[in-house]
Design an enzyme around this catalytic site. Structure first.
Site, short mmCIF file in Angstrom:
data_model
loop_
_atom_site.label_atom_id
_atom_site.label_comp_id
_atom_site.label_asym_id
_atom_site.label_seq_id
_atom_site.Cartn_x
_atom_site.Cartn_y
_atom_site.Cartn_z
N ASP A 1 -1.39 -0.83 6.28
CA ASP A 1 -1.80 0.21 7.63
C ASP A 1 -2.98 0.65 8.25
OD1 ASP A 1 -0.85 2.08 5.41
OD2 ASP A 1 -1.54 3.07 7.33
N GLY B 1 -13.45 10.59 -1.98
CA GLY B 1 -13.73 11.72 -1.72
C GLY B 1 -15.19 12.31 -0.17
N VAL B 2 -15.13 13.50 -0.02
CA VAL B 2 -16.39 13.76 1.29
C VAL B 2 -17.24 14.55 0.93
CG1 VAL B 2 -14.57 13.17 2.77
CG2 VAL B 2 -14.48 15.55 2.61
N ASP C 1 0.74 -1.18 -0.42
CA ASP C 1 0.35 0.29 0.30
C ASP C 1 0.99 1.20 0.28
OD1 ASP C 1 -1.87 1.79 1.09
OD2 ASP C 1 -0.64 1.86 2.56
P1 ADP Z 1 -4.91 5.55 0.18
O1 ADP Z 1 -5.00 3.86 -0.82
O2 ADP Z 1 -3.52 6.59 -0.82
O3 ADP Z 1 -5.23 5.28 1.15
P2 ADP Z 1 -7.49 6.10 -0.52
O4 ADP Z 1 -8.22 5.09 -0.63
O5 ADP Z 1 -7.90 6.24 1.00
O6 ADP Z 1 -6.45 6.34 -0.29
O7 ADP Z 1 -8.25 7.94 -1.19
C1 ADP Z 1 -8.52 7.94 -2.09
C2 ADP Z 1 -8.32 9.41 -3.03
O8 ADP Z 1 -9.99 9.54 -2.59
C3 ADP Z 1 -7.43 10.18 -2.18
O9 ADP Z 1 -6.11 9.90 -2.81
C4 ADP Z 1 -8.06 11.23 -2.52
O10 ADP Z 1 -7.89 12.32 -3.78
C5 ADP Z 1 -10.27 11.19 -2.38
N1 ADP Z 1 -10.10 11.15 -0.76
C6 ADP Z 1 -10.94 10.34 -0.06
N2 ADP Z 1 -10.89 10.56 1.42
C7 ADP Z 1 -10.53 12.32 0.90
C8 ADP Z 1 -10.92 12.96 2.33
N3 ADP Z 1 -11.33 13.11 3.26
N4 ADP Z 1 -11.03 14.04 1.52
C9 ADP Z 1 -10.31 14.65 0.51
N5 ADP Z 1 -10.58 13.61 -0.49
C10 ADP Z 1 -10.23 12.66 -0.35
MG MG Z 2 -2.15 3.64 4.20
#
Ligand code: ADP
Ligand code: MG
Length: 292
Positions: free
Chosen positions: A237, A106-107, A38
């Site tokens: 993680d 996103g949110v 990851d």
């Molecule tokens: P990762 O695999 O890097 O942990 P996530 O799957 O959690 O990433 O999120 C992927 C994408 O979704 C982020 O890079 C961001 O663009 C968007 N995203 C997710 N949660 C949020 C949030 N709370 N605020 C803004 N963008 C978000």
């Molecule tokens: Mg991670």
């Protein structure tokens, strides 16, 4: 019964900072052909900071305060970065209502009567927000240097871009190089976009990158590798990583990770150091050579 060598191996692992939760993991680790990481919080520290604020048609302070009002409700590391930036800029953070989270995208929430969307470009575009070419270009420039970009729409209009950077853990490059030298295929999986993912992967020395993977799809990606005959370790993680950790032949959880990830891991890296994942593979090779 567990062969003595495995029991000894588990004890030796404890000395090396490895919490080995089942002996079978040690036996399987010897047969690994691929190791999938990851990105956020695993290869990188997972403590991102907002580095750039680009506002369109609204004052920068307003962009930050509205964004923080929404992100205050989110547990995501990106959200924490936005809130911290607003606090250090000293802008007031208004109340929000009707908060919603869209995993891996996103949110959204309503702030002072206006609908606010924060997330990646596909998330905003899907909801009818136009991203003009000029804004799109700013986004790609940030992404090409490994920054994650978050777009903010207020009242149906694109209001800004927040660029967010996360640094590599100090031993990430070394660990990846070692694993490759040991003959493993090393891959990265992330929900982040392709440009950012590739920029980080280049820094780390990984060429096999799966980007834009939704949380529920990570385990599917691991399964697809297994179907192709790979014996797979997954290192992660986050809450998002738990199904992939469980699906992998060997799940390796980061010690400071979320509880769900740790519970899903076969091996826990107590010191959060990826070099300890190398030690785990080496240990399993030693243990198994003693059994045979
Ligand atoms: P990762 O695999 O890097 O942990 P996530 O799957 O959690 O990433 O999120 C992927 C994408 O979704 C982020 O890079 C961001 O663009 C968007 N995203 C997710 N949660 C949020 C949030 N709370 N605020 C803004 N963008 C978000
Ligand atoms: Mg991670």
């Amino acid at each position: 019964a567990t062969p003595t060598a495995v029991t000894v191996g588990i004890g030796r692992g404890a000395e090396l900072g490895l919490l080995i939760r089942n002996g079978e993991a040690l036996e399987v680790s010897e047969k690994l052909t691929a190791i999938v990481f990851d990105k956020t919080g695993t290869l990188t520290r997972g403590k991102p900071d907002v580095t750039d604020v680009v506002a369109f048609g609204v004052p920068e302070d307003r962009l930050l305060s509205v964004a923080a009002a929404v992100e205050k409700n989110s547990q995501h590391p990106l959200a924490a970065a936005v809130v911290r930036r607003a606090e250090s800029a000293g802008v007031g953070i208004p109340a929000s209502e009707r908060f919603n989270t869209f995993g891996g995208l996103g949110v959204s929430a309503v702030v002072e009567g206006e609908e606010v969307l924060i997330g990646n470009q596909p998330f905003l575009e899907e909801r009818g927000i136009a991203v003009p070419p000029k804004a799109g270009m700013r986004v790609t420039v940030f992404q090409d240097v490994g920054k994650t970009t978050v777009l903010v729409a207020i009242g149906g209009e694109l209001a800004g871009i927040l660029a967010i950077a996360d640094t590599l853990k100090p031993t990430t490059r070394t660990a990846v190089a070692e694993l490759k030298r040991m003959g493993l295929s090393v891959m990265m999986i992330t929900g982040d976009n392709e440009r950012t993912a590739n920029a980080i992967a280049r820094e780390v020395g990984i060429t096999d990158v799966h980007a834009g993977v939704l949380p529920q799809e990570k385990a599917e990606e691991v399964r697809a590798l297994q179907v192709r005959g790979e014996v797979v370790a997954f290192v992660g993680d986050g809450i998002n990583d738990a199904p992939a950790l469980a699906q992998a032949d060997v799940g390796i959880a980061i010690g400071s990770g979320t509880d769900v990830a740790i519970e899903s891991g076969d091996i826990v890296l107590v010191r959060d150091d990826l070099v300890d994942a190398v030690a785990a593979v080496e240990l399993s090779r030693k243990v198994m050579s003693r059994i045979k």
